[in-house]
Design an enzyme around this catalytic site. Structure first.
Site, PDB file in Angstrom:
ATOM      1  CE1 TYR A 158      -3.654   2.589   0.586  1.00  0.00           C
ATOM      2  CE2 TYR A 158      -2.180   3.443   2.275  1.00  0.00           C
ATOM      3  CZ  TYR A 158      -3.292   3.594   1.468  1.00  0.00           C
ATOM      4  OH  TYR A 158      -4.037   4.742   1.528  1.00  0.00           O
ATOM      5  CE  LYS A 162      -3.395   5.201  -2.054  1.00  0.00           C
ATOM      6  NZ  LYS A 162      -4.362   5.764  -3.029  1.00  0.00           N
ATOM      7  CB  THR A 195     -13.632   5.672   4.172  1.00  0.00           C
ATOM      8  OG1 THR A 195     -12.300   5.263   3.828  1.00  0.00           O
ATOM      9  CG2 THR A 195     -13.701   7.193   4.203  1.00  0.00           C
TER      10      THR A 195
END
Length: 294
Positions: A158, A162, A195
């Site tokens: 991840y 990014k 989220t």
């Protein structure tokens, strides 16, 4: 003095915005606010059934599937003012796409790379790519972008993806400027947003640092700002508070690795080879056909 909020969005009547992964979370809030400001919003989502309740043009797209990305871009017609590369996954187990690519890296980086390049002939204003402050701890391995030679790390993949999109934006902006294009590439990050993307993370950072997190409304503000305000090419927009975690949208600065022009150029070349984008996209052709700003 109060900071910038979605209530200050300009009139976007006549503008077309494409948002990937806009069926929920930050993408859905972004879509709702842009639509409220008058924009024609197209949502490109993996699960169309889950987004049927929203009042937008909803189209199916799994950005991790590069064949689907090519088909989607090939079917696009007309001008596209803003592309928001929002779709993402975080801290997921190792798995492979139909093309044999790492799903996490393909969703967060390979897919946006190919989609952006293929849509360049239609773009009139800007590309907004959503990154993360965790790019600061990412390490991109040019020899193993796809996690085949190394032991797979859920968070490592991840963070690397990014950082890759930060370097992608840098090199994209350089290429746009070299081509004399009015289109700009900018970055946005939500700080730490509560989220579904991060809620399942094994790091449990959302629960441990809840006082430093943003809800979806707050987390979408930097994306909305980056998509609509007069920011420079390769701007890095995020919350302006402590550590870039909370607060109103403000211009910040990516990590040193994210500003490394040589690394960004090398990553672009390696990605083009891995995704076959060097032949399938054809940068020179795409850049020369970019529509002038309206």
């Amino acid at each position: 003095m109060t900071g910038w909020t979605a209530s200050q969005l300009p009139d976007l009547t006549g503008k077309t915005v494409l948002i990937t992964g806009g069926g929920r979370g930050l993408g859905l809030v972004t879509a709702r606010e842009l639509g409220r400001a008058g924009a024609r919003v197209v949502l490109a989502v993996r699960d169309v059934s889950g987004a049927r309740s929203v009042d937008f043009d909803v189209r199916r797209l799994d950005v991790a599937d590069l064949d689907a990305v090519r088909d989607f871009a090939g079917s696009w017609s007309g001008a596209l003012d803003v592309l928001i590369n929002n779709a993402g996954v975080m801290d997921i187990p190792a798995s492979r796409t139909a093309q044999g690519l790492d799903v996490q890296t393909a969703t967060n980086y390979f897919g946006p790379y190919v989609l952006t390049n293929l849509l360049l002939p239609h773009l009139t204003d800007r590309v907004v790519t959503v990154t993360s402050q965790l790019h600061r701890t990412g390490k991109v391995s040019l020899d193993d972008l796809d996690w085949r030679s190394r032991r797979y790390s859920r968070m490592g993949a991840y963070e690397a993806s990014k950082l890759a999109v930060v370097q992608f934006s840098l090199e994209l902006q350089r290429r746009l400027e070299a081509a004399g294009s009015p289109v700009r590439s900018v970055l946005a990050h939500p700080g730490i947003a509560r989220t579904a993307l991060a809620a399942h993370s094994r790091s449990n950072v959302i629960n441990r640092l809840r006082f430093l997190t943003n809800d979806a409304e707050q987390g979408a503000r930097p994306i909305l700002y980056a998509a609509t305000q007069d920011v420079p090419g390769n701007a890095y927009v995020g919350p302006g508070g402590f550590g870039g975690l909370k607060g109103y949208p403000a211009l910040g600065r990516p990590s040193k690795a994210g500003r490394d022009t040589a690394a960004a150029a090398a990553l672009w070349a390696a990605t083009a080879t891995l995704t076959d984008a060097g032949q399938r996209v054809g940068w020179t052709t795409a850049a020369s056909r970019i529509r002038p700003s309206r």
